[in-house]
Scaffold this motif. Structure first.
Motif, PDB file in Angstrom:
ATOM      1  N   ILE A 100       0.391 -83.084  38.948  1.00 30.26           N
ATOM      2  CA  ILE A 100       0.313 -83.387  37.522  1.00 30.26           C
ATOM      3  C   ILE A 100      -1.094 -83.107  37.004  1.00 30.26           C
ATOM      4  N   LYS A 101      -2.103 -83.488  37.790  1.00 33.04           N
ATOM      5  CA  LYS A 101      -3.486 -83.235  37.380  1.00 33.04           C
ATOM      6  C   LYS A 101      -3.733 -81.733  37.234  1.00 33.04           C
ATOM      7  N   GLU A 102      -3.198 -80.960  38.150  1.00 38.77           N
ATOM      8  CA  GLU A 102      -3.379 -79.505  38.064  1.00 38.77           C
ATOM      9  C   GLU A 102      -2.709 -78.951  36.813  1.00 38.77           C
ATOM     10  N   LEU A 103      -1.512 -79.452  36.518  1.00 38.07           N
ATOM     11  CA  LEU A 103      -0.805 -78.994  35.320  1.00 38.07           C
ATOM     12  C   LEU A 103      -1.607 -79.342  34.069  1.00 38.07           C
ATOM     13  N   ASN A 104      -2.107 -80.575  34.009  1.00 36.29           N
ATOM     14  CA  ASN A 104      -2.861 -81.015  32.835  1.00 36.29           C
ATOM     15  C   ASN A 104      -4.180 -80.263  32.682  1.00 36.29           C
ATOM     16  N   VAL A 105      -4.971 -80.258  33.746  1.00 30.93           N
ATOM     17  CA  VAL A 105      -6.339 -79.745  33.654  1.00 30.93           C
ATOM     18  C   VAL A 105      -6.388 -78.222  33.760  1.00 30.93           C
ATOM     19  N   VAL A 106      -5.806 -77.671  34.819  1.00 31.64           N
ATOM     20  CA  VAL A 106      -5.838 -76.215  34.999  1.00 31.64           C
ATOM     21  C   VAL A 106      -5.053 -75.515  33.895  1.00 31.64           C
ATOM     22  N   ARG A 133       1.201 -61.089  22.441  1.00 30.03           N
ATOM     23  CA  ARG A 133       2.453 -60.417  22.037  1.00 30.03           C
ATOM     24  C   ARG A 133       2.946 -60.916  20.681  1.00 30.03           C
ATOM     25  N   TYR A 134       2.880 -62.227  20.480  1.00 28.69           N
ATOM     26  CA  TYR A 134       3.397 -62.804  19.239  1.00 28.69           C
ATOM     27  C   TYR A 134       2.307 -63.002  18.181  1.00 28.69           C
ATOM     28  N   GLU A 135       1.104 -62.530  18.449  1.00 28.05           N
ATOM     29  CA  GLU A 135      -0.017 -62.644  17.524  1.00 28.05           C
ATOM     30  C   GLU A 135      -0.126 -64.064  16.969  1.00 28.05           C
ATOM     31  N   VAL A 136      -0.179 -65.014  17.891  1.00 27.92           N
ATOM     32  CA  VAL A 136      -0.189 -66.433  17.537  1.00 27.92           C
ATOM     33  C   VAL A 136      -1.468 -66.790  16.792  1.00 27.92           C
ATOM     34  N   ASP A 137      -1.340 -67.508  15.675  1.00 28.58           N
ATOM     35  CA  ASP A 137      -2.536 -67.970  14.956  1.00 28.58           C
ATOM     36  C   ASP A 137      -2.747 -69.473  15.108  1.00 28.58           C
ATOM     37  N   THR A 138      -1.693 -70.220  15.468  1.00 24.76           N
ATOM     38  CA  THR A 138      -1.799 -71.674  15.621  1.00 24.76           C
ATOM     39  C   THR A 138      -1.160 -72.094  16.937  1.00 24.76           C
ATOM     40  N   VAL A 139      -1.923 -72.800  17.772  1.00 23.36           N
ATOM     41  CA  VAL A 139      -1.432 -73.299  19.051  1.00 23.36           C
ATOM     42  C   VAL A 139      -1.378 -74.816  19.002  1.00 23.36           C
ATOM     43  N   VAL A 140      -0.222 -75.385  19.314  1.00 20.63           N
ATOM     44  CA  VAL A 140      -0.078 -76.834  19.435  1.00 20.63           C
ATOM     45  C   VAL A 140       0.070 -77.130  20.923  1.00 20.63           C
ATOM     46  N   HIS A 141      -0.983 -77.678  21.502  1.00 20.56           N
ATOM     47  CA  HIS A 141      -0.992 -77.924  22.948  1.00 20.56           C
ATOM     48  C   HIS A 141      -0.481 -79.338  23.223  1.00 20.56           C
ATOM     49  N   ASN A 142       0.818 -79.421  23.463  1.00 20.18           N
ATOM     50  CA  ASN A 142       1.488 -80.686  23.706  1.00 20.18           C
ATOM     51  C   ASN A 142       1.840 -80.868  25.174  1.00 20.18           C
ATOM     52  N   ALA A 143       1.412 -79.910  26.021  1.00 23.11           N
ATOM     53  CA  ALA A 143       1.843 -79.907  27.413  1.00 23.11           C
ATOM     54  C   ALA A 143       1.228 -80.975  28.315  1.00 23.11           C
ATOM     55  N   PRO A 144      -0.035 -81.438  28.075  1.00 21.78           N
ATOM     56  CA  PRO A 144      -0.579 -82.427  29.010  1.00 21.78           C
ATOM     57  C   PRO A 144       0.357 -83.613  29.193  1.00 21.78           C
ATOM     58  N   SER A 145       0.696 -83.897  30.453  1.00 28.03           N
ATOM     59  CA  SER A 145       1.661 -84.955  30.751  1.00 28.03           C
ATOM     60  C   SER A 145       0.985 -86.321  30.734  1.00 28.03           C
ATOM     61  N   ILE A 146       1.458 -87.215  29.847  1.00 27.45           N
ATOM     62  CA  ILE A 146       0.930 -88.576  29.822  1.00 27.45           C
ATOM     63  C   ILE A 146       2.042 -89.607  29.746  1.00 27.45           C
ATOM     64  N   MET A 147       3.288 -89.177  29.575  1.00 29.47           N
ATOM     65  CA  MET A 147       4.342 -90.170  29.373  1.00 29.47           C
ATOM     66  C   MET A 147       5.614 -89.857  30.126  1.00 29.47           C
ATOM     67  N   ASP A 148       5.640 -88.831  30.952  1.00 21.89           N
ATOM     68  CA  ASP A 148       6.836 -88.548  31.729  1.00 21.89           C
ATOM     69  C   ASP A 148       7.110 -89.672  32.721  1.00 21.89           C
ATOM     70  N   ARG A 204      10.124 -69.396  29.032  1.00 20.68           N
ATOM     71  CA  ARG A 204       9.933 -70.227  30.212  1.00 20.68           C
ATOM     72  C   ARG A 204       8.773 -69.652  31.018  1.00 20.68           C
ATOM     73  N   LEU A 205       7.638 -70.292  30.898  1.00 28.32           N
ATOM     74  CA  LEU A 205       6.469 -69.828  31.646  1.00 28.32           C
ATOM     75  C   LEU A 205       5.543 -70.998  31.943  1.00 28.32           C
ATOM     76  N   ASP A 206       4.733 -70.813  32.954  1.00 26.83           N
ATOM     77  CA  ASP A 206       3.769 -71.816  33.413  1.00 26.83           C
ATOM     78  C   ASP A 206       2.431 -71.536  32.737  1.00 26.83           C
ATOM     79  N   ILE A 207       1.916 -72.495  31.975  1.00 20.32           N
ATOM     80  CA  ILE A 207       0.671 -72.251  31.239  1.00 20.32           C
ATOM     81  C   ILE A 207      -0.532 -72.117  32.159  1.00 20.32           C
ATOM     82  N   ARG A 208      -0.362 -72.403  33.451  1.00 20.94           N
ATOM     83  CA  ARG A 208      -1.457 -72.209  34.400  1.00 20.94           C
ATOM     84  C   ARG A 208      -1.619 -70.745  34.771  1.00 20.94           C
ATOM     85  N   ARG A 209      -0.643 -69.923  34.376  1.00 20.55           N
ATOM     86  CA  ARG A 209      -0.637 -68.511  34.738  1.00 20.55           C
ATOM     87  C   ARG A 209      -1.094 -67.646  33.562  1.00 20.55           C
ATOM     88  N   PRO A 210      -1.549 -66.413  33.840  1.00 23.90           N
ATOM     89  CA  PRO A 210      -2.013 -65.509  32.778  1.00 23.90           C
ATOM     90  C   PRO A 210      -0.925 -65.150  31.767  1.00 23.90           C
TER      91      PRO A 210
END
Length: 354
Positions: A102-108, A79-94, A65-71
């Protein structure tokens, strides 16, 4: 012979991070990836805790549980040595209206995610779930929007504007880190019995305001196809930008009639205000980014989806609509039998007049 890197390559998916894990697409994608034994680790990220049922379905996936706007998102990737990121967070259908938050969450949030990927030596792929709203909607639009077709009237605000900016950040990342493969999926309007979208809520209204004198052409994507496309993009290396849409076109009048609802034709400028008056708390407003859509519609060319992305939807636009009507939360005001009877009588009358 297919290229060596084509197809599913389990060894390349050691650690996958999925944002927006509390949403339908994000949560169910995590569940599918967690059930795949060829993927070593699945990390689910969201600022909201998924429902108990969705959390149960995620199985062995680790939820953060973390905010992607934060470091913190950069620390998680490291930490998890991620090799693949699926960025599904931009809100378009809530079910919430577009706002400054919402704009800050999407863009920032997307800026922070791209920066985290750029700094991480482990990240090799980024998949962005975008939207067809980046094309806008106007009377000057082509019959089909291909991936390279510029918007005739580019969105100035709302979700379309947000995702134009987000796509720009993602393409900037691919220029700065050319070793990172970037895949952008522009989803057409989604419908399904489980997913909640603005278009679905609009078509569920018993009395549906429509623009007088216009018959917008609509195209849909079934929720299961939307999920399958995101999974396909994660498992198979296919860099590039792709429209994700079903075959076929449905007019707004046809969609309303098949749902057994009643059209309320009004001046185009009054559609939005009347939706605001008629909707209840369960119906999100169709405002920013939807004015032109409800007047002119929007149809995508899905040729590259098949030939280059190599994905085939199971449902057509019409089949998607019918499944939404049959298994969704919409109740007909006029039964399907009544509509069929009316269509039969109309056909007989038209024949008699010839």
């Amino acid at each position: 012979m297919a290229p060596e890197n084509d197809g599913i390559a389990p060894t390349a998916l050691r650690s996958v991070l999925v944002t927006g894990a509390s949403t339908f697409l994000g949560g169910y994608l995590v569940a599918r990836l967690a059930a795949n034994p060829d993927i070593e680790r699945v990390v689910a990220v969201d600022s909201r805790v998924p429902s108990k049922d969705l959390m149960r379905r995620m199985g062995r996936a680790e939820f953060l549980r973390l905010d992607i706007r934060r470091p913190a998102v950069a620390r998680a990737i490291a930490r998890y040595e991620v090799d693949t990121v699926v960025h599904n967070a931009p809100s378009i259908m809530d079910s919430v209206e577009h706002s400054a938050a919402i704009k800050e969450l999407n863009v920032v949030g997307s800026m922070q995610m791209c920066a985290a990927c750029q700094r991480s030596p482990s990240v090799k792929r980024l998949i962005l779930r975008s939207t067809s709203m980046v094309y806008g909607a106007s009377g000057a639009d082509p019959a089909l929007f291909a991936e390279g077709t510029p918007a005739r009237r580019e969105p100035k605000r709302g979700y379309g504007r947000d995702l134009i900016d987000v796509e720009g950040y993602v393409r900037g990342l691919s220029r700065r880190r050319q070793d990172i493969d970037v895949t952008i999926l522009r989803y057409q309007s989604m419908l399904g019995p489980r997913i909640k979208t603005r278009v679905g809520s609009y078509l569920s209204m018993p009395l549906v305001p429509t623009a007088l004198g216009y018959s917008p052409r609509l195209q849909f994507l079934h929720e299961e196809d939307a999920l399958a496309a995101l999974e396909h993009a994660t498992l198979v290396r296919r860099p590039g930008t792709f429209n994700i849409a079903a075959d076929g076109v449905v007019s707004l009048a046809q969609a309303v009639n098949r749902a057994g609802h009643i059209r309320l034709p009004v001046a185009a400028s009054l559609v939005q205000p009347i939706i605001g008056v008629l909707r209840d708390g369960s119906l999100p407003a169709m405002r920013a980014g939807h004015e032109g859509y409800l007047t002119y519609g929007r149809v995508l060319d899905n040729t590259r989806m098949r030939t280059e992305f190599e994905f085939e939807p199971k449902y057509t636009s019409l089949e998607t609509l019918d499944d939404f009507i049959a298994r969704g939360r919409t109740s007909p005001v006029i039964s399907a039998a009544a509509w069929r009877g009316f269509e039969t009588r109309a056909a007989i009358a038209a024949t008699a007049l010839q």
